[in-house]
Design a protein around this motif. Sequence first.
Motif, PDB file in Angstrom:
ATOM      1  N   GLN A 162       3.073 -33.150  24.739  1.00 36.35           N
ATOM      2  CA  GLN A 162       2.240 -34.171  24.113  1.00 36.35           C
ATOM      3  C   GLN A 162       1.234 -33.573  23.136  1.00 36.35           C
ATOM      4  O   GLN A 162       0.762 -34.249  22.220  1.00 36.35           O
ATOM      5  CB  GLN A 162       1.499 -34.976  25.182  1.00 36.35           C
ATOM      6  N   SER A 163       0.909 -32.299  23.326  1.00 37.26           N
ATOM      7  CA  SER A 163      -0.074 -31.665  22.443  1.00 37.26           C
ATOM      8  C   SER A 163       0.428 -31.540  21.009  1.00 37.26           C
ATOM      9  O   SER A 163      -0.369 -31.326  20.088  1.00 37.26           O
ATOM     10  CB  SER A 163      -0.456 -30.284  22.986  1.00 37.26           C
ATOM     11  N   VAL A 164       1.744 -31.681  20.798  1.00 37.25           N
ATOM     12  CA  VAL A 164       2.255 -31.592  19.426  1.00 37.25           C
ATOM     13  C   VAL A 164       1.815 -32.789  18.592  1.00 37.25           C
ATOM     14  O   VAL A 164       1.924 -32.760  17.358  1.00 37.25           O
ATOM     15  CB  VAL A 164       3.802 -31.485  19.397  1.00 37.25           C
ATOM     16  N   HIS A 165       1.320 -33.825  19.252  1.00 34.94           N
ATOM     17  CA  HIS A 165       0.836 -34.994  18.517  1.00 34.94           C
ATOM     18  C   HIS A 165      -0.561 -34.770  17.945  1.00 34.94           C
ATOM     19  O   HIS A 165      -1.037 -35.561  17.134  1.00 34.94           O
ATOM     20  CB  HIS A 165       0.820 -36.227  19.424  1.00 34.94           C
ATOM     21  N   GLN A 166      -1.231 -33.717  18.398  1.00 32.14           N
ATOM     22  CA  GLN A 166      -2.554 -33.400  17.884  1.00 32.14           C
ATOM     23  C   GLN A 166      -2.426 -32.621  16.578  1.00 32.14           C
ATOM     24  O   GLN A 166      -1.461 -31.876  16.382  1.00 32.14           O
ATOM     25  CB  GLN A 166      -3.336 -32.572  18.908  1.00 32.14           C
ATOM     26  N   PRO A 167      -3.409 -32.784  15.665  1.00 33.81           N
ATOM     27  CA  PRO A 167      -3.352 -32.077  14.374  1.00 33.81           C
ATOM     28  C   PRO A 167      -3.136 -30.575  14.522  1.00 33.81           C
ATOM     29  O   PRO A 167      -2.367 -29.971  13.773  1.00 33.81           O
ATOM     30  CB  PRO A 167      -4.719 -32.385  13.754  1.00 33.81           C
ATOM     31  N   SER A 168      -3.775 -29.971  15.514  1.00 36.08           N
ATOM     32  CA  SER A 168      -3.631 -28.526  15.714  1.00 36.08           C
ATOM     33  C   SER A 168      -2.315 -28.172  16.395  1.00 36.08           C
ATOM     34  O   SER A 168      -1.877 -27.019  16.355  1.00 36.08           O
ATOM     35  CB  SER A 168      -4.798 -27.997  16.558  1.00 36.08           C
ATOM     36  N   GLY A 169      -1.678 -29.164  17.014  1.00 30.95           N
ATOM     37  CA  GLY A 169      -0.458 -28.908  17.774  1.00 30.95           C
ATOM     38  C   GLY A 169       0.748 -28.592  16.918  1.00 30.95           C
ATOM     39  O   GLY A 169       1.691 -27.939  17.371  1.00 30.95           O
ATOM     40  N   PHE A 170       0.752 -29.034  15.663  1.00 32.79           N
ATOM     41  CA  PHE A 170       1.895 -28.811  14.786  1.00 32.79           C
ATOM     42  C   PHE A 170       2.097 -27.321  14.493  1.00 32.79           C
ATOM     43  O   PHE A 170       3.207 -26.877  14.243  1.00 32.79           O
ATOM     44  CB  PHE A 170       1.722 -29.588  13.477  1.00 32.79           C
ATOM     45  N   LYS A 171       0.999 -26.591  14.521  1.00 33.53           N
ATOM     46  CA  LYS A 171       1.081 -25.160  14.237  1.00 33.53           C
ATOM     47  C   LYS A 171       1.580 -24.378  15.454  1.00 33.53           C
ATOM     48  O   LYS A 171       1.931 -23.213  15.327  1.00 33.53           O
ATOM     49  CB  LYS A 171      -0.300 -24.634  13.828  1.00 33.53           C
ATOM     50  N   ASP A 172       1.596 -25.030  16.586  1.00 42.29           N
ATOM     51  CA  ASP A 172       1.873 -24.335  17.839  1.00 42.29           C
ATOM     52  C   ASP A 172       3.141 -24.838  18.530  1.00 42.29           C
ATOM     53  O   ASP A 172       3.302 -24.661  19.727  1.00 42.29           O
ATOM     54  CB  ASP A 172       0.667 -24.531  18.772  1.00 42.29           C
ATOM     55  N   ILE A 173       4.036 -25.464  17.774  1.00 43.95           N
ATOM     56  CA  ILE A 173       5.234 -26.054  18.361  1.00 43.95           C
ATOM     57  C   ILE A 173       6.121 -25.023  19.066  1.00 43.95           C
ATOM     58  O   ILE A 173       6.572 -25.268  20.188  1.00 43.95           O
ATOM     59  CB  ILE A 173       6.033 -26.849  17.300  1.00 43.95           C
ATOM     60  N   PRO A 174       6.389 -23.863  18.469  1.00 42.92           N
ATOM     61  CA  PRO A 174       7.258 -22.878  19.149  1.00 42.92           C
ATOM     62  C   PRO A 174       6.742 -22.465  20.523  1.00 42.92           C
ATOM     63  O   PRO A 174       7.524 -22.383  21.482  1.00 42.92           O
ATOM     64  CB  PRO A 174       7.278 -21.699  18.173  1.00 42.92           C
ATOM     65  N   SER A 175       5.437 -22.224  20.646  1.00 48.49           N
ATOM     66  CA  SER A 175       4.893 -21.794  21.937  1.00 48.49           C
ATOM     67  C   SER A 175       4.933 -22.923  22.961  1.00 48.49           C
ATOM     68  O   SER A 175       5.150 -22.690  24.158  1.00 48.49           O
ATOM     69  CB  SER A 175       3.457 -21.282  21.774  1.00 48.49           C
ATOM     70  N   LYS A 176       4.760 -24.167  22.497  1.00 50.45           N
ATOM     71  CA  LYS A 176       4.833 -25.318  23.402  1.00 50.45           C
ATOM     72  C   LYS A 176       6.263 -25.489  23.924  1.00 50.45           C
ATOM     73  O   LYS A 176       6.464 -25.785  25.110  1.00 50.45           O
ATOM     74  CB  LYS A 176       4.377 -26.599  22.683  1.00 50.45           C
ATOM     75  N   CYS A 177       7.219 -25.303  23.056  1.00 51.87           N
ATOM     76  CA  CYS A 177       8.620 -25.412  23.476  1.00 51.87           C
ATOM     77  C   CYS A 177       8.981 -24.307  24.452  1.00 51.87           C
ATOM     78  O   CYS A 177       9.723 -24.535  25.418  1.00 51.87           O
ATOM     79  CB  CYS A 177       9.538 -25.354  22.256  1.00 51.87           C
ATOM     80  N   LEU A 178       8.452 -23.111  24.217  1.00 47.12           N
ATOM     81  CA  LEU A 178       8.706 -21.995  25.116  1.00 47.12           C
ATOM     82  C   LEU A 178       8.130 -22.279  26.494  1.00 47.12           C
ATOM     83  O   LEU A 178       8.787 -22.013  27.519  1.00 47.12           O
ATOM     84  CB  LEU A 178       8.097 -20.713  24.543  1.00 47.12           C
ATOM     85  N   LYS A 179       6.928 -22.821  26.534  1.00 47.49           N
ATOM     86  CA  LYS A 179       6.291 -23.170  27.805  1.00 47.49           C
ATOM     87  C   LYS A 179       7.102 -24.237  28.529  1.00 47.49           C
ATOM     88  O   LYS A 179       7.303 -24.176  29.758  1.00 47.49           O
ATOM     89  CB  LYS A 179       4.867 -23.667  27.557  1.00 47.49           C
ATOM     90  N   ALA A 180       7.591 -25.243  27.783  1.00 48.36           N
ATOM     91  CA  ALA A 180       8.413 -26.295  28.385  1.00 48.36           C
ATOM     92  C   ALA A 180       9.706 -25.718  28.946  1.00 48.36           C
ATOM     93  O   ALA A 180      10.154 -26.104  30.033  1.00 48.36           O
ATOM     94  CB  ALA A 180       8.716 -27.371  27.341  1.00 48.36           C
TER      95      ALA A 180
END
Length: 227
Positions: free
Chosen positions: A43-61
């Motif tokens: 859900q953090s990818v919906h935040q403005p700062s989250g777009f820069k961090d998509i790869p790490s969020k996917c890795l965590k998922a």
Amino acid sequence: MSVTEMFSYIQGFLSADQDIREDIRKVVQVLEQTAREILTVLQSVHQPSGFKDIPSKCLKARELFCTVRNHTGELKTKFPVEQYYRYHEHWRFVLQRLAFLAAFVVYLESESLVTREDVAEILGIEVNREKGFHLDVEDYLAGVLILASELSRLAVNSVTAGDYVRPLRISNFINELDYGFRLLNLKNDPLRKRYDGLKYDLKKIEEVVYDLSIRGLAKELEAGGDK
């Protein structure tokens, strides 16, 4: 067999069935908790700062999906293989939710639609019903439709974050999904109702793209891409 003996036998059957259902519910509750954790990460990818961090969020998922596979492996042992659909209602919702989350991760990574085979592999379950605990086709499709709703939200938030290219790509993707679902003869009422909601997701995304076009942003982006 006397009436008393007959009903005693039936009570034994009902008790055994209730024990199985209780064991299944316990594992499903843990699966639901893990699904919520994965959703919180994504859900953090919906935040403005989250777009820069998509790869790490996917890795965590992806790491959390390892936990999912452990629990689905445990769930397989809680009921007789041939009675999958007898207890299907217990895990149907969470399996659809997990299918959506797997599809969302794959989309964020590659902007492509995950196959049912890949979802099953991510969840640690089978594709063919003959092999036991499997990902039902309708559960997979329900997960894909949940993905469409999530992407319509992402399209709106992309504009807020200043990413004007992503909504155009999402629009193309959802249009392809809509075309694909039109090829299906859906008779399942819950799935059919969920599919009916796809047109609203499509409309929301089209409004975003239209707004970008009116502002001239879409043309600028296309021109930049041509250059």
